[in-house]
Design an enzyme around this catalytic site. Structure first.
Site, PDB file in Angstrom:
ATOM      1  N   LYS A 176       0.863  -1.197   0.000  1.00  0.00           N
ATOM      2  CA  LYS A 176       0.000   0.000   0.000  1.00  0.00           C
ATOM      3  C   LYS A 176       0.888   1.232   0.000  1.00  0.00           C
ATOM      4  CE  LYS A 176      -4.064   0.360   2.220  1.00  0.00           C
ATOM      5  NZ  LYS A 176      -5.134   0.283   1.242  1.00  0.00           N
TER       6      LYS A 176
HETATM    7  N1  PMP Z   1      -6.760  -3.162  -3.433  1.00  0.00           N
HETATM    8  C1  PMP Z   1      -6.446  -1.876  -3.171  1.00  0.00           C
HETATM    9  C2  PMP Z   1      -5.807  -1.058  -4.231  1.00  0.00           C
HETATM   10  C3  PMP Z   1      -6.740  -1.343  -1.892  1.00  0.00           C
HETATM   11  O1  PMP Z   1      -6.416  -0.077  -1.624  1.00  0.00           O
HETATM   12  C4  PMP Z   1      -7.353  -2.170  -0.923  1.00  0.00           C
HETATM   13  C5  PMP Z   1      -7.676  -1.602   0.426  1.00  0.00           C
HETATM   14  N2  PMP Z   1      -6.651  -1.804   1.336  1.00  0.00           N
HETATM   15  C6  PMP Z   1      -7.649  -3.498  -1.254  1.00  0.00           C
HETATM   16  C7  PMP Z   1      -7.329  -3.958  -2.526  1.00  0.00           C
HETATM   17  C8  PMP Z   1      -8.213  -4.432  -0.241  1.00  0.00           C
HETATM   18  O2  PMP Z   1      -7.232  -4.797   0.674  1.00  0.00           O
HETATM   19  P1  PMP Z   1      -7.551  -5.258   2.163  1.00  0.00           P
HETATM   20  O3  PMP Z   1      -8.561  -6.342   2.064  1.00  0.00           O
HETATM   21  O4  PMP Z   1      -6.261  -5.707   2.694  1.00  0.00           O
HETATM   22  O5  PMP Z   1      -8.090  -4.066   2.860  1.00  0.00           O
END
Ligand code: PMP
Length: 327
Positions: A176
């Site tokens: 991220k």
């Molecule tokens: N893809 C992106 C680009 C995101 O920003 C997120 C949010 N964190 C997700 C997928 C989903 O990830 P997670 O389930 O770990 O929150």
């Protein structure tokens, strides 16, 4: 000329206080401080170049009214440290101490409802050259009240974005990384301009990657399908939870490359993510997904997800860190 912000600008994110979703306390460069004092210079490297990494962690108020249930806290801490590793960040935190700092902040804020916790590791030096090494790294964490990010009560509208998901060898999307969210912002804006709720990005190979801030699942012939983590997607924690639920429920899964045209043939489709939770997709590029109503597999997984994160599932209690708050 610099003009003043219009008076109609939403007050969100400005200050903590009754009109703002921001909670009072933040963790900032080693200390708990009022959110309004958690400030950095405009010249900060991370502000100028996007050289930061962040996490998005939800906390759900338990039915007992005194506990905040945090789904998958160690995994969020672990992914944040991995994202920070990509940025060559050096910080005196490991998974356990990072998770504990989140817990301490939740206790300090003692929320009365559902929250979203945003830890941010960033290049804190005021320094001109875009680089990763020999810069000061810092950690800040703040919290806000948050309800649905996408509507989870009915299906949402999606479009395939004309913006391509940023490839691993440009800005690695498996972490991220702040700068990569310019890509997400382009796609989200396009979706909203076109009257949709969310974008679906294809990768540089033209294959389906994910939403602007969420992973994506399809159902075809009863099989739950999602893109592989080598497909320029974020290594989503909710995605992993959903794959685990499906395995436990005897729903067959495939993790494989997805063609764009499969989006138009799916029996069901949904987005998932910590913020997004599990949100059914009603249409893609104006084409209804089946009859446009959330399908049975989506409904089952969504119900399991909400039971789990709200701490109502004995089976999945191990996925939750319960934090007692004293008000
Ligand atoms: N893809 C992106 C680009 C995101 O920003 C997120 C949010 N964190 C997700 C997928 C989903 O990830 P997670 O389930 O770990 O929150």
């Amino acid at each position: 000329m610099v003009t003043a912000a219009p008076e109609t600008a939403p007050p969100i994110l400005a200050e903590s206080g009754p009109a703002s979703p921001m909670l009072e306390w933040a963790f900032f460069e080693g200390r708990m401080v009022p959110f309004t004092e958690a400030k950095i210079s405009v010249g900060t490297h991370a502000v100028q170049y996007g050289t930061g990494a962040f996490a998005g962690i939800r906390g759900y108020l338990d039915d007992d009214g005194e506990t905040i249930n945090i789904p998958r806290l160690p995994e969020h801490a672990g992914r944040l440290l991995n994202s920070a590793k990509l940025l060559r960040a050096e910080l005196p935190f490991d998974r356990a101490s990072l998770a504990q700092t989140v817990i301490d902040l939740v206790q300090r804020n003692a929320p009365t409802g559902d929250v979203y916790v945003r830890p941010f590791i960033y290049k804190a030096s005021v320094q001109l050259t875009p680089r990763l090494k020999n810069l000061k790294d810092e950690l800040a964490i703040y919290m806000l009240s948050l309800g649905d990010y996408l509507d989870t009560s009915k299906g949402v509208k999606a479009i395939v974005s004309s913006w391509v998901r940023v490839p691993d060898n440009a800005i690695p999307g498996r972490g991220k990384l702040s700068g990569a969210y310019v890509n997400a912002a382009f796609a989200k804006d396009e979706a909203e301009e076109k009257g949709a709720d969310e974008a679906i990005l294809l990768n540089t190979s033209g294959k389906v990657a994910e939403g602007s801030a969420c992973n994506l699942f399809l159902v075809r012939d009863g099989v739950l399908i999602t893109a592989p983590i080598t497909g320029d997607i974020l290594e989503g924690i909710t995605r992993r939870t959903i794959l685990q639920f499906a395995a436990d429920e005897g729903i067959p899964t495939e993790t494989r490359t997805i063609d764009r045209s499969e989006l138009y043939l799916a029996e069901e489709a949904f987005f998932c993510g910590t913020g997004v939770q599990v949100a059914a997709i009603a249409s893609i590029d104006g084409r209804p997904v089946a009859d446009g109503r959330p399908g049975p597999i989506t409904g089952r997984l969504q119900a399991l997800y909400f039971d789990t994160v709200r701490g109502r599932s004995d089976r999945y209690r191990h996925l939750i860190t319960p934090v007692r708050v004293v008000r």
